[in-house]
Design an enzyme around this catalytic site. Structure first.
Site, PDB file in Angstrom:
ATOM      1  CG  ASP A 136     -10.771  38.092 -38.571  1.00 33.53           C
ATOM      2  OD1 ASP A 136     -10.606  39.204 -39.082  1.00 33.53           O
ATOM      3  OD2 ASP A 136     -11.514  37.888 -37.594  1.00 33.53           O
TER       4      ASP A 136
ATOM      5  CE  LYS B 140     -11.622  38.716 -46.220  1.00 29.68           C
ATOM      6  NZ  LYS B 140     -11.724  38.047 -44.924  1.00 29.68           N
TER       7      LYS B 140
ATOM      8  N   GLY C 126     -10.110  44.219 -41.513  1.00 35.36           N
ATOM      9  CA  GLY C 126      -8.729  44.505 -41.137  1.00 35.36           C
ATOM     10  C   GLY C 126      -7.822  43.558 -41.889  1.00 35.36           C
ATOM     11  CG  HIS C 127      -7.493  43.141 -45.551  1.00 32.37           C
ATOM     12  ND1 HIS C 127      -7.945  43.571 -46.764  1.00 32.37           N
ATOM     13  CD2 HIS C 127      -8.433  42.312 -45.072  1.00 32.37           C
ATOM     14  CE1 HIS C 127      -9.127  43.026 -47.004  1.00 32.37           C
ATOM     15  NE2 HIS C 127      -9.445  42.270 -45.989  1.00 32.37           N
TER      16      HIS C 127
ATOM     17  CD  GLN D  92     -16.661  42.586 -43.382  1.00 30.43           C
ATOM     18  OE1 GLN D  92     -17.274  42.839 -44.394  1.00 30.43           O
ATOM     19  NE2 GLN D  92     -15.842  43.461 -42.831  1.00 30.43           N
TER      20      GLN D  92
ATOM     21  NE  ARG E 185      -8.916  37.548 -35.764  1.00 30.02           N
ATOM     22  CZ  ARG E 185      -7.790  37.797 -36.422  1.00 30.02           C
ATOM     23  NH1 ARG E 185      -6.870  36.871 -36.543  1.00 30.02           N
ATOM     24  NH2 ARG E 185      -7.587  38.977 -36.965  1.00 30.02           N
TER      25      ARG E 185
ATOM     26  CB  ALA F  52      -0.711  30.874 -46.065  1.00 37.13           C
TER      27      ALA F  52
HETATM   28  P1  IMP Z   1     -20.149  44.833 -37.965  1.00 36.35           P
HETATM   29  O1  IMP Z   1     -19.716  44.410 -39.328  1.00 36.35           O
HETATM   30  O2  IMP Z   1     -19.216  45.778 -37.294  1.00 36.35           O
HETATM   31  O3  IMP Z   1     -21.574  45.292 -37.935  1.00 36.35           O
HETATM   32  O4  IMP Z   1     -20.115  43.515 -37.025  1.00 36.35           O
HETATM   33  C1  IMP Z   1     -21.005  42.419 -37.231  1.00 36.35           C
HETATM   34  C2  IMP Z   1     -20.310  41.098 -36.965  1.00 36.35           C
HETATM   35  O5  IMP Z   1     -19.342  40.861 -37.981  1.00 36.35           O
HETATM   36  C3  IMP Z   1     -19.541  41.024 -35.645  1.00 36.35           C
HETATM   37  O6  IMP Z   1     -19.605  39.713 -35.144  1.00 36.35           O
HETATM   38  C4  IMP Z   1     -18.114  41.343 -36.045  1.00 36.35           C
HETATM   39  O7  IMP Z   1     -17.177  40.814 -35.147  1.00 36.35           O
HETATM   40  C5  IMP Z   1     -18.052  40.656 -37.388  1.00 36.35           C
HETATM   41  N1  IMP Z   1     -17.072  41.232 -38.299  1.00 36.35           N
HETATM   42  C6  IMP Z   1     -17.176  42.361 -39.015  1.00 36.35           C
HETATM   43  N2  IMP Z   1     -16.075  42.571 -39.751  1.00 36.35           N
HETATM   44  C7  IMP Z   1     -15.271  41.533 -39.526  1.00 36.35           C
HETATM   45  C8  IMP Z   1     -13.999  41.150 -40.042  1.00 36.35           C
HETATM   46  O8  IMP Z   1     -13.383  41.817 -40.889  1.00 36.35           O
HETATM   47  N3  IMP Z   1     -13.484  39.990 -39.541  1.00 36.35           N
HETATM   48  C9  IMP Z   1     -14.144  39.225 -38.658  1.00 36.35           C
HETATM   49  N4  IMP Z   1     -15.335  39.528 -38.165  1.00 36.35           N
HETATM   50  C10 IMP Z   1     -15.900  40.673 -38.593  1.00 36.35           C
END
Ligand code: IMP
Length: 432
Positions: free
Chosen positions: A13, A16, A40-41, A222, A303, A411
């Site tokens: 988050d 990116k 999520g972008h 991530q 968050r 930014a």
């Molecule tokens: P998973 O990737 O859904 O298995 O989640 C594992 C951990 O990664 C959790 O704490 C999620 O909140 C975190 N996580 C996964 N994708 C993202 C992202 O794109 N942004 C922030 N945290 C993420």
């Protein structure tokens, strides 16, 4: 920039999408290399907001080739949902290419993600519930279903049947019931025709583009602290979001990567469970949450917010070989009289200058802060380094020097144009 990797340098988050969108302008190919629709972008272009979870951010430029690499896990329902949504807004998506080796997120992966979190109870990871972990488990257990399996119905059915033998056993144990192999196969085959035009040897495509001197942007999802090997295990995702994975996740060699851009927020956020030494539980944390609109793009979860952790950022610079930093959301810090940045941790009586090896140390780490003066000016109108107040420049300079890297982008608002691109990077010299 022939081969440039963009990665998150914190817990995801970091913004990116926006930086990728900016860099994509000069790229010929944009390729995602890991993760799935847990990402999520949000991209704001000319006031219009686009939220993407799976499709690379470059899709908004119809002249660029967008690749979903072999390292990505794909939920077909999400993929075609996103494509349809883009088409409804006039973006064809015809420039998308998908690796035949990418794995598919199956209905049982979604069920098992939820069930395993429930089973873990207070020890849960706080996953996004998108089936990411179970899909990667199957990939490494060699019972996964790949995109190319769609092209052979007989083999697909056999593979699903094999996978379901164990899955149904688990699903029953979780009181969910069982899935029917024929039905799961039929449903998946329903996507075959839609997949077909996109499937290709994406490794060949990317390497050929690089051979021709084209620019390829590798888009990470991530962040380093969610890395399966180097992150805050077990509170991590199930892939490697670090730059090295751009190679294995797309099928290019490390010699093809020229730059690694690490994206970091000017403060820190995290969603899900797990340790977070600089987390704030006071009004400053609330201000970051509200001003920064810190709600997850994927799950809408609030968050957790805290000060910038430079020990962790220095670690991310090391893990990724970051050559340039993009510092995002600097505007969110406006109005805070004093800004803190963590420069070491204390664990018991020990001072830790590096990110600790032991998980227990990180869980107990108390941040040691350096305080820097804040600024009151709204930064959103700043277009150049000189437009920034001196205190903001000092803050950026401190980050660059501490992490021994160069800041190339700053930014100051969500819009694409609200980004200061420094002609010469701030920090350890050297232009981009
Ligand atoms: P998973 O990737 O859904 O298995 O989640 C594992 C951990 O990664 C959790 O704490 C999620 O909140 C975190 N996580 C996964 N994708 C993202 C992202 O794109 N942004 C922030 N945290 C993420």
């Amino acid at each position: 920039m022939p081969g440039t990797v963009v990665v998150g340098a914190q817990w995801g988050d970091e913004g990116k999408g926006k930086i990728t969108d900016l860099l994509a302008e000069k790229a010929d190919v944009v390729a995602r290399f890991q993760g799935g629709n847990n990402a999520g972008h949000t991209i704001v272009r000319d006031g219009e907001e686009f939220k993407l979870h799976l499709i690379p951010s470059g899709i908004l430029y119809e002249a660029k080739t967008c690749v979903i690499g072999n390292g990505v896990v794909i939920d077909p329902h999400i993929l075609f949902g996103e494509l349809e949504a883009l088409r409804a807004r006039g973006i064809s998506g015809d420039n998308l290419r998908i690796s035949g080796n990418a794995h598919l997120i199956m209905p049982y992966h979604l069920l098992l993600d939820g069930a395993s979190e429930q089973q873990l109870g207070m020890y849960k990871i706080g996953t996004t519930g998108r089936g990411i972990g179970p899909c990667y488990i199957d990939k490494y257990a060699r019972v996964g279903i790949r995109v190319q399996d769609l092209l052979d119905a007989k083999i697909l059915k056999r593979k699903i049947k094999t996978a379901l033998q164990e899955k149904n056993f688990l699903l029953q144990r979780y009181d969910i019931g069982v899935l029917d192999a024929d039905q799961v196969t039929e449903e998946l085959l329903g996507y075959r025709e839609r997949f077909e035009p996109f499937i290709c040897d994406t490794s060949l495509l990317i390497n050929s583009a690089l051979d021709q001197g084209q620019h390829v942007l590798f888009e990470g999802a991530q962040g380093a602290l969610l890395d399966i090997d180097f992150g805050t295990y077990p509170f991590v995702t199930s892939s490697n979001p670090i730059a090295g994975a751009a190679c294995s996740g797309t099928g290019v060699g490390p010699t093809r990567v020229d730059h690694v851009i690490g994206v970091a927020k000017a403060y820190t956020t995290r969603v899900g469970e797990g340790p977070f030494p600089t987390e704030l539980f006071d009004e400053t944390g609330t201000a970051m949450l509200e001003v920064g609109q810190e709600f997850g793009t994927t799950t809408g979860r609030q968050r957790r917010c805290g000060w910038l952790d430079l020990v962790a950022l220095k670690y991310a610079v090391r893990l990724n070989g970051i050559t340039h930093l993009a510092l995002t959301k600097l505007d969110v810090l406006s109005g805070l009289p004093t800004l803190k940045v963590a420069v070491s941790y204390r664990a018991g009586r020990r001072q830790l200058d590096e990110f600790p090896l032991r998980q227990t140390d990180f869980h107990h780490a108390k941040p040691m802060y350096e305080e820097l003066p804040g600024w009151t000016q709204d930064l959103r109108a700043c277009e150049t380094w000189q437009d920034l107040p001196q205190e903001a420049r000092d803050y950026v300079q401190f980050v660059a020097e501490f992490t021994r890297t160069r800041v190339k982008f700053i930014a100051v608002g969500p819009g694409r144009e609200e980004t200061i691109v420094l002609p010469r990077s701030i920090g350890l010299g050297g232009a981009f």
